[in-house]
Design an enzyme around this catalytic site. Sequence first.
Site, mmCIF file in Angstrom:
data_model
loop_
_atom_site.group_PDB
_atom_site.id
_atom_site.type_symbol
_atom_site.label_atom_id
_atom_site.label_comp_id
_atom_site.label_asym_id
_atom_site.label_seq_id
_atom_site.Cartn_x
_atom_site.Cartn_y
_atom_site.Cartn_z
ATOM 1 N N GLY A 124 0.822 -1.206 0.000
ATOM 2 C CA GLY A 124 0.000 0.000 0.000
ATOM 3 C C GLY A 124 0.850 1.248 0.000
ATOM 4 C CG ASN A 125 -0.428 4.670 -1.494
ATOM 5 O OD1 ASN A 125 -1.081 5.527 -0.921
ATOM 6 N ND2 ASN A 125 -0.909 3.970 -2.510
ATOM 7 N NE ARG A 126 5.485 6.567 4.294
ATOM 8 C CZ ARG A 126 5.698 5.903 5.422
ATOM 9 N NH1 ARG A 126 4.810 5.956 6.392
ATOM 10 N NH2 ARG A 126 6.797 5.196 5.565
ATOM 11 C CB SER A 127 -2.723 8.211 -0.245
ATOM 12 O OG SER A 127 -3.793 9.103 -0.446
#
Length: 283
Positions: A33-36
């Site tokens: 995933g990512n930090r958004s």
Amino acid sequence: RVLRGRPRDLAGRKVVVSAGGTREAIDPVRYIGNRSTGLQGYALARTAVARGAEVTLVAANVALPDPAGARVVRVESTAELRAAVLEAAGSADVVVMAAAVADFRPATRRDEKIKKTDGEPDPIYVTKNPDILAELGERRRQAAAVAGHSVVGSGDGASRGAGPGSGAELGPGDGALTGGIPGDGVLAGEVPGSGGVGGRVGPRVIVGFAAETHDVLANGRAKLERKGCDLLVVNKVGEGLAFGTPDNAATVLVAGGDPVEVPLGPKEDLADTVWDLVAARLS
Ligand code: CTP
Ligand code: CA
């Protein structure tokens, strides 16, 4: 924060905003995933509602309350985000891709949790996800060609499938014709409502976001052109900037126009600048 004093310049317009970040399952308990956090996308949705738009918000893994007045579609993976965005884009005037889309997903998804063993773990192989923003731009270009408008570009990805909302699934990079004879100018799947010249040729305004850590403007300009979008909001990420913070600073690149600088401030201010530029292109 009370939203007031805004023009109703998006009244009667249908807009689609994607927000958050997609997750790609490795096994039943793990993901890439990512930090958004979805803050910028939600600010875009809220301000669009305040300016009179009919808003569909496609939210990927966002832990924020639904904005009042927007239709919210919750998704997890890039495949789900893509399906929801393309479906909604079929009848939209504007699409804003504020979501951080996972560029890669595990090549295989394990049905059982990967267990720790005495030896070294197996590598996780990844494969590329489809680029939804580029696909939106390409579909619009193709639809415009069918409708008899001028076509930009080389026609490399010719007739690569059905129009938005048709529910057809395409793998990334499958440039195959699914119908029609090459060169006959017929798209395999018509865009709903594309009634020739003057008919719908997809969203009139397509907006992308770009997260860059270096060579911010040069990378942004190249990305705007590569993806065929009208506006590209370029912000610098990392070092506490952008992700998870209430404020943002950006440069909005405009196809065929001068860039617009947005100083550090609330994400709603950046959202309003985007809608100002969108409204100008719609009128
Ligand atoms: N995007 C998309 N589909 C993807 C990847 C990105 O629709 N598979 C969209 C994002 O929502 C964003 C824009 O494309 O609006 C730019 O995303 P970004 O990650 O900056 O660009 P990439 O083309 O993925 O390039 P890179 O990550 O290598 O810089
Ligand atoms: Ca990316």
